[in-house]
Structures are given as C-alpha cells and as structure tokens.
Scaffold this motif. Structure first.
Motif, mmCIF file in Angstrom:
data_model
loop_
_atom_site.group_PDB
_atom_site.id
_atom_site.type_symbol
_atom_site.label_atom_id
_atom_site.label_comp_id
_atom_site.label_asym_id
_atom_site.label_seq_id
_atom_site.Cartn_x
_atom_site.Cartn_y
_atom_site.Cartn_z
ATOM 1 N N ILE A 3 111.107 26.412 137.430
ATOM 2 C CA ILE A 3 112.138 25.494 136.954
ATOM 3 C C ILE A 3 113.111 25.165 138.083
ATOM 4 O O ILE A 3 113.166 25.863 139.082
ATOM 5 C CB ILE A 3 112.946 26.108 135.786
ATOM 6 C CG1 ILE A 3 113.664 27.383 136.258
ATOM 7 C CG2 ILE A 3 112.049 26.392 134.610
ATOM 8 C CD1 ILE A 3 114.751 27.861 135.327
ATOM 9 N N VAL A 4 113.850 24.064 137.889
ATOM 10 C CA VAL A 4 115.007 23.815 138.742
ATOM 11 C C VAL A 4 116.206 24.030 137.830
ATOM 12 O O VAL A 4 116.521 23.193 136.988
ATOM 13 C CB VAL A 4 115.006 22.388 139.312
ATOM 14 C CG1 VAL A 4 116.202 22.188 140.232
ATOM 15 C CG2 VAL A 4 113.720 22.119 140.063
ATOM 16 N N LEU B 104 119.117 21.479 137.195
ATOM 17 C CA LEU B 104 118.815 20.150 136.669
ATOM 18 C C LEU B 104 118.549 20.231 135.169
ATOM 19 O O LEU B 104 118.267 21.288 134.627
ATOM 20 C CB LEU B 104 117.603 19.540 137.379
ATOM 21 C CG LEU B 104 117.777 19.190 138.872
ATOM 22 C CD1 LEU B 104 116.550 18.464 139.382
ATOM 23 C CD2 LEU B 104 119.019 18.350 139.108
ATOM 24 N N ARG C 281 115.289 16.790 131.028
ATOM 25 C CA ARG C 281 114.554 15.551 131.325
ATOM 26 C C ARG C 281 114.042 15.570 132.762
ATOM 27 O O ARG C 281 112.873 15.323 133.005
ATOM 28 C CB ARG C 281 115.463 14.337 131.089
ATOM 29 C CG ARG C 281 114.857 13.046 131.544
ATOM 30 C CD ARG C 281 115.354 11.845 130.775
ATOM 31 N NE ARG C 281 116.742 11.974 130.341
ATOM 32 C CZ ARG C 281 117.799 11.661 131.115
ATOM 33 N NH1 ARG C 281 117.624 11.223 132.329
ATOM 34 N NH2 ARG C 281 119.005 11.795 130.643
ATOM 35 N N GLU C 282 114.913 15.896 133.704
ATOM 36 C CA GLU C 282 114.506 15.904 135.106
ATOM 37 C C GLU C 282 113.399 16.918 135.352
ATOM 38 O O GLU C 282 112.487 16.672 136.131
ATOM 39 C CB GLU C 282 115.701 16.235 136.011
ATOM 40 C CG GLU C 282 116.685 15.106 136.204
ATOM 41 C CD GLU C 282 117.803 15.142 135.183
ATOM 42 O OE1 GLU C 282 117.630 15.818 134.145
ATOM 43 O OE2 GLU C 282 118.840 14.498 135.414
ATOM 44 N N LEU D 169 109.456 16.114 136.553
ATOM 45 C CA LEU D 169 109.340 16.480 137.966
ATOM 46 C C LEU D 169 107.952 16.297 138.583
ATOM 47 O O LEU D 169 107.826 15.854 139.721
ATOM 48 C CB LEU D 169 109.792 17.937 138.148
ATOM 49 C CG LEU D 169 110.214 18.312 139.553
ATOM 50 C CD1 LEU D 169 111.369 17.449 140.017
ATOM 51 C CD2 LEU D 169 110.623 19.781 139.593
ATOM 52 N N ALA D 170 106.907 16.616 137.827
ATOM 53 C CA ALA D 170 105.568 16.512 138.412
ATOM 54 C C ALA D 170 104.967 15.125 138.203
ATOM 55 O O ALA D 170 103.871 14.839 138.667
ATOM 56 C CB ALA D 170 104.658 17.578 137.811
ATOM 57 N N LEU E 113 106.678 12.088 138.828
ATOM 58 C CA LEU E 113 107.524 11.041 139.403
ATOM 59 C C LEU E 113 106.747 9.785 139.796
ATOM 60 O O LEU E 113 107.206 8.668 139.547
ATOM 61 C CB LEU E 113 108.324 11.586 140.590
ATOM 62 C CG LEU E 113 109.322 12.697 140.249
ATOM 63 C CD1 LEU E 113 110.088 13.138 141.489
ATOM 64 C CD2 LEU E 113 110.303 12.238 139.193
ATOM 65 N N GLU F 284 110.856 6.994 131.243
ATOM 66 C CA GLU F 284 111.062 8.418 131.484
ATOM 67 C C GLU F 284 111.696 9.059 130.261
ATOM 68 O O GLU F 284 111.253 10.100 129.787
ATOM 69 C CB GLU F 284 111.957 8.623 132.708
ATOM 70 C CG GLU F 284 112.152 10.098 133.033
ATOM 71 C CD GLU F 284 113.260 10.345 134.037
ATOM 72 O OE1 GLU F 284 113.957 9.389 134.420
ATOM 73 O OE2 GLU F 284 113.422 11.513 134.422
ATOM 74 N N ARG G 197 121.112 21.838 131.094
ATOM 75 C CA ARG G 197 120.516 22.386 132.299
ATOM 76 C C ARG G 197 119.640 23.591 131.980
ATOM 77 O O ARG G 197 119.923 24.352 131.073
ATOM 78 C CB ARG G 197 121.611 22.766 133.301
ATOM 79 C CG ARG G 197 122.152 21.525 133.978
ATOM 80 C CD ARG G 197 123.135 21.882 135.033
ATOM 81 N NE ARG G 197 124.382 22.310 134.432
ATOM 82 C CZ ARG G 197 125.338 22.955 135.108
ATOM 83 N NH1 ARG G 197 125.153 23.252 136.361
ATOM 84 N NH2 ARG G 197 126.450 23.285 134.514
ATOM 85 N N LYS H 35 106.211 19.823 131.402
ATOM 86 C CA LYS H 35 106.090 19.192 132.710
ATOM 87 C C LYS H 35 104.625 19.004 133.069
ATOM 88 O O LYS H 35 104.224 17.941 133.537
ATOM 89 C CB LYS H 35 106.795 20.067 133.758
ATOM 90 C CG LYS H 35 106.523 19.655 135.196
ATOM 91 C CD LYS H 35 107.330 20.481 136.181
ATOM 92 C CE LYS H 35 106.673 21.807 136.500
ATOM 93 N NZ LYS H 35 107.437 22.576 137.498
#
Lengths: 506, 322
Positions: free
Chosen positions: A352-353, A356, A359-360, A364-365, A367, A381, A402, A418
């Motif tokens: 994970i990030v 962020l 949604r982000e 992420l994978a 984009l 998105e 987050r 993701k």
C-alpha cells in the motif's frame, strides 16, 4: 552428571490485542543439554524466547521465570543477559564494518583509564575465537567474513558473557551442510561444558542428529516434551499440526482448464549467504480456475519463488511461461503487462501507499488504462474504483480515506482491488489473510473462489495449514528451497504437509 | 457540532496553518513601518517571491517524490551564466541564449536523476556533489567576471511590467498553475506521489520509478534555470555568485509550505505561501531593523519548527490507524 533444571519458565501467558500468543506455557531447560524447540510458524516459539530475552518486559505478560533456582524479573534485555541468557538470532545483527574483536566486545569494551584497551580486547577476543573454531584474526573486518564465520563471531560474542543458557534461532538456515555440521560440533562442545543450548529449528533431521530433548509448541501451548530417544518423526509431526479447522472455507469445485502459468527451474540466490540458494531449481505450473497452494516453513523460499516470478527480485536462472509463450521479465511492469499480479506478504512495506487515499491506491497499477495523453480520466477513475470499493465492500468513510487509517483487512481488500482492476490471469497471493480478522478473511476467500470460477489461475502461499488444505486444489510443499512434494486436494493432510516441510531434500 | 467540525477542518488545513502566520508577519511589519505597504515595496516583494517560487516549484516535486535537491542554487547560477555568456561573449540571439541556459540546467537535472536512480547513491550526496560541480563550472567559465551588456529585449524580461506588475510574476503564476494541474490531474503527478509515499509499492505496481526520478530532477533543474535567467535579466548582469545559498531558501520555503521531507505529500499552494513567508521575512526583518546576523538565526529556528510539525503529524497519522 546429574542434570538440573537451569531454566524454568512457569505458566507464561502473553496476550496481543485479539490474540492469545502464549497460553499458560511452562518450559524447562537443563544444563548440559541441547533442547530443540519446534512448531509451526506462529506457534509461539519466538514470543516465548522474546520473553526469555527480556525483549518483552516483565509487565507485558503473566508468569514466572526461574534461572538457576532464582526468580528473575526481566524488565529489559540487559537483565536477561546478566542472568546468563544469550540469544543468537537468525538474521545476524552485527556491525559489518567493524572488526571481529570489536563485534565480540561491542558495548563492553575493556578499558584502561577510560580509554579502550585495544591490545587487551584483541587478546581476549582471540581466546573466544579459538573456542568457537573460527579461522579469523581478531582484527579482520566482519564484512570480509562468510556468513557462517559471522555466525561464529555471534556465538563468540555470546560466550564472552559466560551464558548458562544459549538460544539459537534457526542457526543453520543460512549455512551449508558442512558449515552446519561444524556448528553442531561446537554446540556439543558447549553442552559438555554445562551450557543449556536451546535450538529453534524447522529441520527435523538436525533435531534427531543433535538434540537430547524436544519441546513441540502449537497455538501458544506446549503440546509435548519428549526425550529424543522416545521420539519418532511420526509423533513429532502429529504434535506440530492438528490445528483445529475453526473457520468456514467457501471453496467450490471449479472447472479447471489449461495451463496458464508455467515456471521452470527457478533458482534464487540466498539474500545473506552468497554460496547458498534460497530457491533452487523449482518448477511448477498452474491451470486456469485452479488454486495452487504453496506450503512450507519460514525460510523455505516460498516468497522468494513468487517474487522472482513477478520480477520483484532477480532470479539467478529460471523461465516463466505464460500460455505457452516464454516471458522476458526484467521488471514488475513486464509481469503485470503479461497478466500476473502479486499480493505481497507485507502490505505495509510493499502493498500500500499509506499516505494516499483508497482511490489512488486502487488505481495505482492501472494508470495507463485510466489516462489519456498522460492525463487521468477523472470520472472513469472514480467510477471504476468505486465499483471495486462497493463490490469488495471496503469499509471506510469514503474513497479519500488514507490507507494508513484502515484496518489490515480493509487494506488487503484495497490491494486486491488494485490487482483485480488489471483483470489478471494469474493472481499470486503471499499470505493473503495474515493479520486479518475472521470476517475479512472469509470475504477474501469468497473473492478467490469467484476469481477461480472466472478462470483466473491462483497461487496462494500460506502458513496456515487449514487454510492451505481447504482452499487449494493442489498443494506444493517447499523445504529448504526445493520442492519436497506435490499433494492433490484428496491426499492433503496437515501431517503430510508438515512432514514434507520438515523433510531434508536433495 | 457540525460547525465545529468545519472549523476544525479549516484549521487543520495545512495551507491555512501557514497563511495566518504570513498574514501576521505582514500586518506587524506594516504597523511598525508603513513603508511595507507601499506600492514599491509590494512590487519588489512580488518580484522576489515569483523568482524564488519558480525554483521552489521544482523542489516541491523532488521532495514529494521522496528525494532531496541541494543543487538548485548552482543550477540557477549556471543557467544565468550560460545565458549571459551566450549573449555577451558569443552575441547569440536572446531566445537561443535562454534555450542554452535552460539546456545547461536540464543536463544537471538529468545527471542528478540518472545517478540517483541507477546507481542508488543517496540524493543528498549526489546533489551536494553536483552543487559543487555546478558552482565550480560557473567559476571556471566566468573566472569571477560577470557577463553584462545584454540586449534590451532580454533585460525587459526581468525588469518590464504589465499593468505595473513584473513579468516574472506572470511567469511564476503560469508555472504554478501548470504544476498544480500536473500534480493533481496527470499520471506523472500521481506517480510521484506514489513513489514518494512508498517507492516499493509503486515499483511493484508497475510504475517506472527510475524514469519518474529523472523527470522530477529535470523539472527541478529547469525551473531553477528559469529563475536564474530572470535574475540575470533583472540585474542586467550574470554573476558568478548568483544563487549562492539559494537552495536553503528554496528548500526551507517548500518545507514550511507543508511538503513532507519524507515524501508522498505536498502542495503547490503551500509552497507559494512558504516562499511568501521566506521572502516577506527577509524584507520584514530589514524593515524592523533586525540585525542581519540575527535574521539567519530566526530562519533556522523556523525551518526546524516546520520540519518538527511535519514529523509530529506523521507520527500521529501512523499511530491512529484502527
């Protein structure tokens, strides 16, 4: 020689939030013996030893520790060391850029008028260097020594404290066979001098060759204590497994199709022992709709195997084939483009990030799919990520929450989303339900079954035997980096997997 | 209850948290010395804010991606010098000279990015090295003698105004808008956020982290180069010491603006306010007759305080997860 109990740990109970890690465990060690401590991953061995070393201070658990007839209060590791307990951990924690002698006397440098007495230190160190049979000079820099030599330095360091009890956690995993033999000769030597050696290990062959007694733990309890002469491989394995199947597994029979992923001769170098392989010559294949389980104990090379397939780490050699075509995987994006996805073992470090939002993270994978001329297609998105958010029922106030604020189970669902967004044909999951509550576990199993029905090939690494047996169509067991067996769903039992996992191969 | 939460949200917003201190600085200075609010002072202040803002925008990108950038000061100086040299010594047209200056800056950024991403040498060390190399190159080329005698059209760039506002303010404003759009609406912006937040996760999700790093450093170098060229134009002279120590002003401004030193988060608006605080503070302290030697001490305290707030925020954010 009369054997006396040098160490008694009485009625130790240790709780973590939501988990009973140690349940009223009592444990004894005698001076002048080699005692093997065995058990599955997560059985409570490490927790017990952390209590003994003072890493978990006295206030965090219940129970009593008696060393040499005296009740001890270990509030920190220093107290435990003073009482005569020395630990040698699997990952050697030493200063690579300092000399052998400095490492041996780290923090306890012999001093003369407030200054370090280098001459005395080097002289004293050489006595211990000889004692452990290390062929090195006290002034050699540690970095230039091999892994096994570094380990001997760690043992020498432990011996300078004149321990009564020496604990070794998986000491032989980075060692070659010859090096292990030498280590055991040293242990036998120490045993003759009256030291109690506690050996945590997965390798039953080692246990049978060297130990005097064996303690088996499971689910935070001591299951059995045996003299080695009374023990058989059969009953040890039976003691180690037998975890209750306490959750319901929604596995369904699916139509199994053609081979999707084929891995041939995968070999990966050991991360901290260059002359050893953590994965050696492993080949396997997965079919569409199939769930292939990978079993084995910690250090068997399971994660390294899948990481190499995904391009997370570079293998020494090995081929990855996808639907009959050989892939050139130089980076993770090559694997992703070929339709492979990897849910890693440790969400926090590489899943994970945290800073962020949901949604982000889900996007992420994907984009490239969610953008045009480098600009994000905002509405698309939002629509697509919300679809997964609802479908997988991630529990969070909104899509901007987050990741670091979510529970482990919800984080894992985000990671899954993701990858699902990429519509992978092969989904690799490394310990997919670790640290996740029962409800979320069940939901993740449901998703796996649903994906299998859609024809996705799933590879699942798991240390939980019930999960492995109940969810997999086939189970491949690794031991010391090699395939020690392949079991079909029908022949899978906890005992069989454990026997293969502790077997010596090749 | 709801009102309270809105209020809390407003006050917890990073930008507001630094906008108010800036306002206080302005009001206090203006109250003590009325010259602060004179048109002349405001225009000068705007001009210096705009030039520093250009460099700070680039550094914001670098910091968000989790890296460090010490070479902006030298890059700024080099771009200014190369542009000046092209016009003064080689009599090149203005546009060509500016292009040459920006190219020189881009090369430094490219080198930074390549070394950091391919050789995995810590960014602090690499950019510290290129900072020295850049400054050295400036001295080798100029031998300490400034370039001057630029065409009027070039000097207009930094000195000219439109509606009595300097051109550089418009340039910085456009750059700021572009940066905000890039950060929020592009794949690149999303990628640097992810790389800065957790580069391993980003790599495993198929983001080309090395390429992202190289591009961020090029952006940072080019924006610094723009600031350098504007400075040369404003002074009608390209000097060897241009941008000396500028990296500290810029990094401080970005950090005060709420961009995390640990990567993963940051805002361009925050950077604008950070730059405003740094530049206003310099002017204010002079106007309030604060000893020049004390000014540095004040700035140092503010930087540590700003990073302290960021660290405290992070510690709280990671401890409150359920």
């Amino acid at each position: 020689m009369e054997k006396r109990a040098i160490l008694e740990m009485q009625n130790i109970t240790k709780r973590f939030p939501g988990v009973l890690a140690l349940d009223n465990v009592s444990f004894e060690a005698y001076s002048g013996e080699i005692l093997a401590l065995c058990g599955e991953n997560g059985a409570g061995k490490s927790t017990l030893m952390k209590i003994l070393s003072g890493s978990w201070p006295e206030s965090t658990y219940e129970g009593k520790i008696i060393v040499d007839g005296q009740v001890c209060h270990f509030t920190d590791t220093e107290k435990s060391e003073k009482a005569g307990i020395a630990m040698i951990y699997q990952e050697i924690s030493m200063h690579l850029d300092e000399t052998v002698a400095e490492n041996i006397y780290l923090g306890r440098w012999p001093k003369k008028r407030g200054m370090i007495d280098w001459k005395k230190m080097n002289k004293d160190a050489s006595v211990y260097i000889e004692m452990v049979g290390l062929e090195a000079d006290p002034e050699d820099v540690l970095r230039n020594l091999s892994t096994s030599q570094q380990q001997l330095v760690a043992i020498a360091r432990a011996l300078t404290k004149h321990p009564k009890i020496l604990v070794l956690d998986e000491p032989t995993s980075p060692l070659t066979l010859a090096e292990s033999d030498r280590l055991f000769r040293i242990l036998h030597n120490l045993k003759e001098q009256g030291i109690a050696c506690i050996l945590i290990t997965h390798k039953l062959t080692e246990v049978f060759a060297n130990a005097d007694r064996i303690v088996v733990m499971r689910d935070g309890k001591t299951i059995s204590v045996r003299q080695m002469r009374d023990a058989t491989e059969e009953n040890i394995v039976t003691d180690m497994v037998g975890r209750k199947i306490d959750s319901y597994y929604p596995k369904e029979k699916t139509a199994i199709g053609n081979v999707v992923l084929e891995v041939k001769h995968m070999t990966v170098t050991h991360p901290y022992a260059a002359n050893k392989k953590i994965v050696s010559d492993v080949s396997f294949s997965v079919r569409s709709g199939e769930i292939l389980g990978i079993g084995g104990l910690v250090g068997a090379g399971r994660s390294e195997l899948v990481n190499a397939v995904f391009g997370k780490i570079a293998p020494e050699e090995g081929e990855v084939w996808m639907e009959g075509k050989r892939l050139k995987i130089r980076s993770c994006s090559d694997a992703i483009r070929a339709g492979i996805a990897l849910v890693t073992e440790d969400r926090k470090t590489d899943g994970i990030v945290g800073c962020l939002g949901i949604r982000e993270n889900i996007a992420l994978a994907s984009l490239p799919q969610l953008s045009k001329y480098g600009f994000m297609k905002g509405r698309e998105e939002k629509e697509q990520t919300s679809w997964y958010f609802d479908e997988i029922s991630i529990k969070a106030p909104d899509m901007d929450t987050r990741l670091q604020q979510l529970s482990g189970g919800n984080q894992q669902k985000v990671v899954l989303s993701k990858w699902l967004m990429r519509k992978p044909r092969v989904l690799i999951m490394d310990e997919p339900t670790r640290g996740i509550d029962v409800g979320a576990k069940y939901e993740i199993y449901k998703i796996m079954v649903e994906l299998a029905k859609q024809g996705v090939a799933i590879v699942m690494i798991s240390s939980e035997l019930p999960e492995l047996i109940s969810m997999s169509d086939r189970v491949m067991v690794l031991s010391e980096g090699r395939v020690s067996g392949m079991l079909s769903r029908e022949e899978c039992t906890q005992e069989k997997i454990m026997r293969l996992a502790t077997a010596a191969v090749g | 209850m709801k009102q309270k939460s809105i209020l809390r949200k407003l006050f917890s917003s990073k930008e507001l948290g630094i906008f108010i201190p800036w306002l206080i600085i302005c009001l206090v200075t203006g109250a003590v010395n009325h010259a602060f609010f004179s048109a002349n002072n405001i225009i000068n202040l705007l001009r210096s804010i705009s030039i520093t803002l250009l460099g700070a925008i680039g550094v914001t990108f670098v910091l968000i991606s989790g890296q460090m950038e010490m070479s902006v000061g030298s890059t700024m100086g080099l771009a200014s010098l190369i542009t000046g040299m092209c016009m003064d010594r080689y009599q090149l047209p203005v546009a060509a000279a500016i292009l040459a200056g920006l190219m020189a800056a881009a090369v430094i950024g490219f080198v930074n990015g390549m070394i950091i991403s391919r050789l995995k040498i810590p960014a602090l060390i690499v950019t510290l090295g290129t900072m020295y190399i850049g400054r050295g190159a400036i001295n080798v080329i100029s031998k300490g003698v400034p370039f001057g005698g630029f065409p009027d059209s070039f000097n207009q760039l930094g000195q000219g105004t439109l509606f009595s506002i300097p051109y550089s303010v418009y340039i910085a404003f456009v750059a700021m808008i572009i940066a905000m759009v890039v950060l929020k609406y592009t794949v690149f912006g999303r990628s640097i956020m992810a790389v800065g937040g957790n580069s391993e996760t980003a790599r495993l999700s198929g983001i080309p982290i090395n390429r992202i790093t190289v591009i961020t450093y090029i952006i940072s170098a080019v924006t610094a180069g723009m600031a350098g060229i504007l400075t040369a134009s404003r002074l009608s002279s390209a000097q060897a010491n241009a941008g000396n120590g500028w990296e500290m002003t810029v990094i401080s401004a970005v950090v005060i603006g709420g961009t995390s030193m640990y990567g993963g988060s940051g805002s361009i608006v925050g950077t604008l306010i950070g730059v405003a605080i740094m530049e206003t503070l310099t002017v204010s302290m002079t106007m309030l007759r604060v000893d020049a030697y004390w000014q540095k001490i004040v700035v140092g305290v503010i930087i540590i305080f700003a990073v302290g707030v960021d660290t405290y925020r992070r510690a709280r954010a990671s401890s409150d997860k359920g």
